[in-house]
Design a protein around this motif. Structure first.
Motif, PDB file in Angstrom:
ATOM      1  N   TRP A  37       0.809  -1.216   0.000  1.00  0.00           N
ATOM      2  CA  TRP A  37       0.000   0.000   0.000  1.00  0.00           C
ATOM      3  C   TRP A  37       0.846   1.272   0.000  1.00  0.00           C
ATOM      4  CZ3 TRP A  37      -4.124   1.931  -1.679  1.00  0.00           C
ATOM      5  CH2 TRP A  37      -4.629   3.142  -1.193  1.00  0.00           C
ATOM      6  N   ASN A  38       1.934   1.294   0.731  1.00  0.00           N
ATOM      7  CA  ASN A  38       2.792   2.481   0.759  1.00  0.00           C
ATOM      8  C   ASN A  38       3.309   2.855  -0.629  1.00  0.00           C
ATOM      9  OD1 ASN A  38       2.552   3.036   3.475  1.00  0.00           O
ATOM     10  ND2 ASN A  38       4.307   1.767   4.060  1.00  0.00           N
ATOM     11  N   VAL A  39       3.483   1.842  -1.470  1.00  0.00           N
ATOM     12  CA  VAL A  39       3.944   2.075  -2.847  1.00  0.00           C
ATOM     13  C   VAL A  39       2.774   2.486  -3.741  1.00  0.00           C
ATOM     14  CG1 VAL A  39       5.018   1.015  -4.881  1.00  0.00           C
ATOM     15  CG2 VAL A  39       5.827   0.431  -2.575  1.00  0.00           C
ATOM     16  N   HIS A  40       1.636   1.827  -3.550  1.00  0.00           N
ATOM     17  CA  HIS A  40       0.506   1.970  -4.466  1.00  0.00           C
ATOM     18  C   HIS A  40      -0.417   3.144  -4.141  1.00  0.00           C
ATOM     19  CE1 HIS A  40      -2.649   0.868  -7.248  1.00  0.00           C
ATOM     20  NE2 HIS A  40      -3.513   0.633  -6.270  1.00  0.00           N
ATOM     21  N   LYS A  41      -0.416   3.608  -2.891  1.00  0.00           N
ATOM     22  CA  LYS A  41      -1.436   4.582  -2.475  1.00  0.00           C
ATOM     23  C   LYS A  41      -1.387   5.880  -3.278  1.00  0.00           C
ATOM     24  CE  LYS A  41       1.325   6.358   1.432  1.00  0.00           C
ATOM     25  NZ  LYS A  41       1.340   6.517   2.910  1.00  0.00           N
ATOM     26  N   GLU A  42      -0.205   6.289  -3.697  1.00  0.00           N
ATOM     27  CA  GLU A  42      -0.095   7.545  -4.444  1.00  0.00           C
ATOM     28  C   GLU A  42      -0.750   7.449  -5.817  1.00  0.00           C
ATOM     29  OE1 GLU A  42       3.355  10.498  -6.286  1.00  0.00           O
ATOM     30  OE2 GLU A  42       3.905   9.012  -4.768  1.00  0.00           O
ATOM     31  N   GLU A  43      -0.694   6.274  -6.436  1.00  0.00           N
ATOM     32  CA  GLU A  43      -1.234   6.111  -7.780  1.00  0.00           C
ATOM     33  C   GLU A  43      -2.644   5.547  -7.799  1.00  0.00           C
ATOM     34  OE1 GLU A  43       1.425   3.341  -9.660  1.00  0.00           O
ATOM     35  OE2 GLU A  43       0.607   1.616  -8.570  1.00  0.00           O
ATOM     36  N   CYS A  44      -3.111   5.035  -6.669  1.00  0.00           N
ATOM     37  CA  CYS A  44      -4.387   4.314  -6.635  1.00  0.00           C
ATOM     38  C   CYS A  44      -5.543   5.180  -7.130  1.00  0.00           C
ATOM     39  CB  CYS A  44      -4.662   3.799  -5.224  1.00  0.00           C
ATOM     40  SG  CYS A  44      -6.111   2.715  -5.119  1.00  0.00           S
ATOM     41  N   GLY A  45      -5.687   6.374  -6.554  1.00  0.00           N
ATOM     42  CA  GLY A  45      -6.782   7.245  -6.954  1.00  0.00           C
ATOM     43  C   GLY A  45      -6.665   7.682  -8.398  1.00  0.00           C
ATOM     44  N   ARG A  46      -5.439   7.939  -8.826  1.00  0.00           N
ATOM     45  CA  ARG A  46      -5.212   8.371 -10.211  1.00  0.00           C
ATOM     46  C   ARG A  46      -5.600   7.273 -11.195  1.00  0.00           C
ATOM     47  NH1 ARG A  46      -0.117   9.335  -9.742  1.00  0.00           N
ATOM     48  NH2 ARG A  46       0.737   7.535 -10.858  1.00  0.00           N
ATOM     49  N   LEU A  47      -5.217   6.031 -10.878  1.00  0.00           N
ATOM     50  CA  LEU A  47      -5.575   4.911 -11.748  1.00  0.00           C
ATOM     51  C   LEU A  47      -7.080   4.668 -11.761  1.00  0.00           C
ATOM     52  CD1 LEU A  47      -2.694   2.410 -10.857  1.00  0.00           C
ATOM     53  CD2 LEU A  47      -2.926   3.780 -12.935  1.00  0.00           C
ATOM     54  N   LYS A  48      -7.705   4.871 -10.610  1.00  0.00           N
ATOM     55  CA  LYS A  48      -9.152   4.699 -10.536  1.00  0.00           C
ATOM     56  C   LYS A  48      -9.859   5.705 -11.436  1.00  0.00           C
ATOM     57  CE  LYS A  48     -12.909   4.086  -7.188  1.00  0.00           C
ATOM     58  NZ  LYS A  48     -13.253   4.055  -5.736  1.00  0.00           N
ATOM     59  N   ARG A  49      -9.370   6.944 -11.452  1.00  0.00           N
ATOM     60  CA  ARG A  49      -9.962   7.967 -12.330  1.00  0.00           C
ATOM     61  C   ARG A  49      -9.749   7.604 -13.795  1.00  0.00           C
ATOM     62  NH1 ARG A  49      -7.761  11.245  -8.296  1.00  0.00           N
ATOM     63  NH2 ARG A  49      -5.890  11.669  -9.523  1.00  0.00           N
ATOM     64  N   GLN A  50      -8.583   7.060 -14.101  1.00  0.00           N
ATOM     65  CA  GLN A  50      -8.317   6.662 -15.487  1.00  0.00           C
ATOM     66  C   GLN A  50      -9.223   5.522 -15.926  1.00  0.00           C
ATOM     67  OE1 GLN A  50      -4.081   6.045 -16.169  1.00  0.00           O
ATOM     68  NE2 GLN A  50      -3.560   7.848 -14.967  1.00  0.00           N
ATOM     69  N   MET A  51      -9.544   4.626 -15.006  1.00  0.00           N
ATOM     70  CA  MET A  51     -10.445   3.513 -15.346  1.00  0.00           C
ATOM     71  C   MET A  51     -11.850   4.011 -15.668  1.00  0.00           C
ATOM     72  SD  MET A  51      -9.235   0.457 -15.609  1.00  0.00           S
ATOM     73  CE  MET A  51     -10.559  -0.705 -15.252  1.00  0.00           C
ATOM     74  N   CYS A  52     -12.207   5.188 -15.151  1.00  0.00           N
ATOM     75  CA  CYS A  52     -13.524   5.752 -15.454  1.00  0.00           C
ATOM     76  C   CYS A  52     -13.632   6.180 -16.915  1.00  0.00           C
ATOM     77  CB  CYS A  52     -13.803   6.946 -14.538  1.00  0.00           C
ATOM     78  SG  CYS A  52     -14.016   6.502 -12.799  1.00  0.00           S
ATOM     79  N   SER A  53     -12.492   6.262 -17.590  1.00  0.00           N
ATOM     80  CA  SER A  53     -12.487   6.691 -18.997  1.00  0.00           C
ATOM     81  C   SER A  53     -12.453   5.528 -19.976  1.00  0.00           C
ATOM     82  CB  SER A  53     -11.265   7.594 -19.248  1.00  0.00           C
ATOM     83  OG  SER A  53     -11.274   8.704 -18.387  1.00  0.00           O
ATOM     84  N   VAL A  54     -12.666   4.314 -19.487  1.00  0.00           N
ATOM     85  CA  VAL A  54     -12.555   3.134 -20.340  1.00  0.00           C
ATOM     86  C   VAL A  54     -13.491   3.213 -21.544  1.00  0.00           C
ATOM     87  CG1 VAL A  54     -13.021   0.654 -20.455  1.00  0.00           C
ATOM     88  CG2 VAL A  54     -11.666   1.574 -18.581  1.00  0.00           C
ATOM     89  N   GLU A  55     -14.741   3.638 -21.317  1.00  0.00           N
ATOM     90  CA  GLU A  55     -15.695   3.702 -22.429  1.00  0.00           C
ATOM     91  C   GLU A  55     -15.230   4.680 -23.503  1.00  0.00           C
ATOM     92  OE1 GLU A  55     -19.726   4.286 -21.359  1.00  0.00           O
ATOM     93  OE2 GLU A  55     -19.801   2.582 -19.992  1.00  0.00           O
ATOM     94  N   THR A  56     -14.635   5.795 -23.064  1.00  0.00           N
ATOM     95  CA  THR A  56     -14.118   6.769 -24.025  1.00  0.00           C
ATOM     96  C   THR A  56     -12.948   6.191 -24.807  1.00  0.00           C
ATOM     97  OG1 THR A  56     -14.787   8.590 -22.579  1.00  0.00           O
ATOM     98  CG2 THR A  56     -13.156   9.090 -24.281  1.00  0.00           C
ATOM     99  N   LEU A  57     -12.049   5.487 -24.122  1.00  0.00           N
ATOM    100  CA  LEU A  57     -10.901   4.872 -24.787  1.00  0.00           C
ATOM    101  C   LEU A  57     -11.344   3.867 -25.840  1.00  0.00           C
ATOM    102  CD1 LEU A  57      -8.395   4.145 -21.859  1.00  0.00           C
ATOM    103  CD2 LEU A  57      -8.333   6.014 -23.484  1.00  0.00           C
ATOM    104  N   ASN A  58     -12.393   3.134 -25.529  1.00  0.00           N
ATOM    105  CA  ASN A  58     -12.858   2.069 -26.412  1.00  0.00           C
ATOM    106  C   ASN A  58     -13.859   2.561 -27.463  1.00  0.00           C
ATOM    107  OD1 ASN A  58     -11.318   0.214 -25.008  1.00  0.00           O
ATOM    108  ND2 ASN A  58     -12.996  -0.441 -23.688  1.00  0.00           N
ATOM    109  N   ASP A  59     -14.090   3.853 -27.515  1.00  0.00           N
ATOM    110  CA  ASP A  59     -15.114   4.402 -28.396  1.00  0.00           C
ATOM    111  C   ASP A  59     -14.556   4.644 -29.796  1.00  0.00           C
ATOM    112  OD1 ASP A  59     -17.438   5.511 -29.376  1.00  0.00           O
ATOM    113  OD2 ASP A  59     -17.052   7.498 -28.537  1.00  0.00           O
ATOM    114  N   PHE A  60     -14.902   3.753 -30.713  1.00  0.00           N
ATOM    115  CA  PHE A  60     -14.518   3.883 -32.120  1.00  0.00           C
ATOM    116  C   PHE A  60     -15.757   3.703 -32.984  1.00  0.00           C
ATOM    117  CE2 PHE A  60     -10.610   2.370 -30.035  1.00  0.00           C
ATOM    118  CZ  PHE A  60      -9.699   3.287 -30.500  1.00  0.00           C
ATOM    119  N   PRO A  61     -15.776   4.247 -34.192  1.00  0.00           N
ATOM    120  CA  PRO A  61     -16.981   4.189 -35.032  1.00  0.00           C
ATOM    121  C   PRO A  61     -17.084   2.947 -35.901  1.00  0.00           C
ATOM    122  CG  PRO A  61     -15.347   5.562 -36.094  1.00  0.00           C
ATOM    123  CD  PRO A  61     -14.738   5.125 -34.782  1.00  0.00           C
TER     124      PRO A  61
END
Length: 375
Positions: A37-61
């Motif tokens: 956790w001491n290693v991961h805690k700094e990036e955890c929230g940031r990665l969680k926010r990035q995961m919220c963009s999955v639909e946008t990343l996968n959005d192709f026509p």
């Protein structure tokens, strides 16, 4: 997936099937998760926010978007099975788009295999019907302009020249390079697959009409026997149709044949690291722009002297990477050298490759040339 705490004092107790709340990293046990956790805690929230963009990343026509994105990420499809369905698995310049193909292709095999391996209906093998009147902002706009149907897989390779186009537009917008130019020299760092798909860069004829473009490919993946080689692109990559008008340009690209007019697209190859080759590269042309696709700056120490050189020469540089987190880490590395934030902030590339990368270190969806930023 590997346990994020692998390599710590305690050995992993089993498979990494315990998922962190961020949804990106996994652990083999609760004890490993707690100890990490001491290693991961700094990036955890940031990665969680990035995961919220999955639909946008996968959005192709495209008609194949679900198979190429969600199904590849969830291992329902593989890149091999997807390419096989399209009839382009281990074929011509498509051969290095999957792991099994990249293990068998060779430079000599592909040097003269320059076509799309697609019908004229599915690829941009001829001049566009109209000149671009506004900036392209999406794959939909590009396909409509080039008259290609959305079942065409051409974007799987066109992300290379379209990413160059996008990088140039970003540099124009920030006034890093002049927009009214009839000649443009680009230093293109760290090419790999692109070296075997050079005909695709003929699309720059359509994207940058009337501009003479000189691209210097520089990197350790350039074979030593290609060091110093020059390729002139006089036309677009050809289709499969024997009677297509694209066949009237019989010399698709050539290092040897004399033509009546100078080439609009010239590719040159240089083996080695950019910081070692820069003086040789600039004897003839000084670059207006540096582009480094899928750079992986945080992963390779060899980038440090190159970043220091870019800071010294003050040439604008645009970088891409497979995911937002890789770009964020790269920005931190670059800022520690330059002492300044990026000129162009991290942003999604509308012309990222619409085929997910397999077996990534994180669960984040990854695409070739996915995000861009610039200094």
């Amino acid at each position: 997936m590997e346990c994020a705490a692998k390599g710590s004092r305690r050995r992993c107790s089993g498979p990494a099937n315990r998922r962190c709340d961020c949804g990106v990293v996994f652990y083999c046990s609760a004890s490993h998760q707690i100890s990490h956790w001491n290693v991961h805690k700094e990036e955890c929230g940031r990665l969680k926010r990035q995961m919220c963009s999955v639909e946008t990343l996968n959005d192709f026509p495209f008609t194949f978007s679900s198979e190429a994105t969600y199904q590849v990420c969830e291992k329902v499809e593989t890149r091999c099975s997807f390419l096989d369905k399209l009839g382009i698995h281990r074929t011509g310049i498509w051969i290095c788009e999957c792991s099994c193909g990249s293990s068998v292709f060779s430079l000599d095999h592909l040097r003269f295999d320059k076509g799309w391996s697609l019908s004229s209906r599915l690829c941009p093998c001829r001049e566009p019907l109209s000149i671009l009147k506004k900036q392209l902002c999406s794959w939909s706009e590009y396909y409509e302009w080039r008259g290609i149907p959305l079942d065409s897989p051409a974007a799987l390779l066109l992300h290379w020249p379209l990413t160059i186009y996008q990088a140039i537009q970003l540099a124009f917008a920030e006034q890093l390079i002049t927009e009214t130019t009839d000649e443009l020299c680009i230093h293109y760092l760290g090419p790999e697959r692109e070296l075997y798909q050079t005909a695709i860069f003929g699309e720059l004829h359509a994207l940058l009409p009337g501009v003479q473009v000189h691209i210097d490919f520089v990197g350790p993946a350039v074979p030593p026997d290609r060091d110093g080689e020059t390729i002139d692109l006089y036309s677009y990559a050809h289709c499969l149709d024997a009677n297509c008008s694209c066949k009237t340009h019989k010399s698709e690209f050539s290092s040897h044949i004399n033509h009546d007019k100078p080439p609009e697209i010239t590719l040159r190859f240089h083996s080695g690291y950019y910081h070692d080759r820069y003086k040789d590269l600039t004897k003839k042309f000084l670059p207006e722009l540096i582009i480094a696709p899928n750079a992986g700056i945080a992963a390779y120490k060899s980038w440090l002297p190159t970043i220091e050189l870019i800071r010294e020469i003050e040439i604008p540089a645009i970088f891409s990477d497979y995911c937002e987190e890789a770009c964020r880490l790269a920005v931190n590395c670059i800022s520690s050298v330059t002492g300044t934030p990026p000129t162009i902030p991290v942003q999604l590339n509308p012309f990222r490759q619409p085929l997910a990368v397999e077996d990534t270190a994180l669960l984040l969806p990854c695409y070739s040339n996915c995000f861009l930023f610039g200094i």
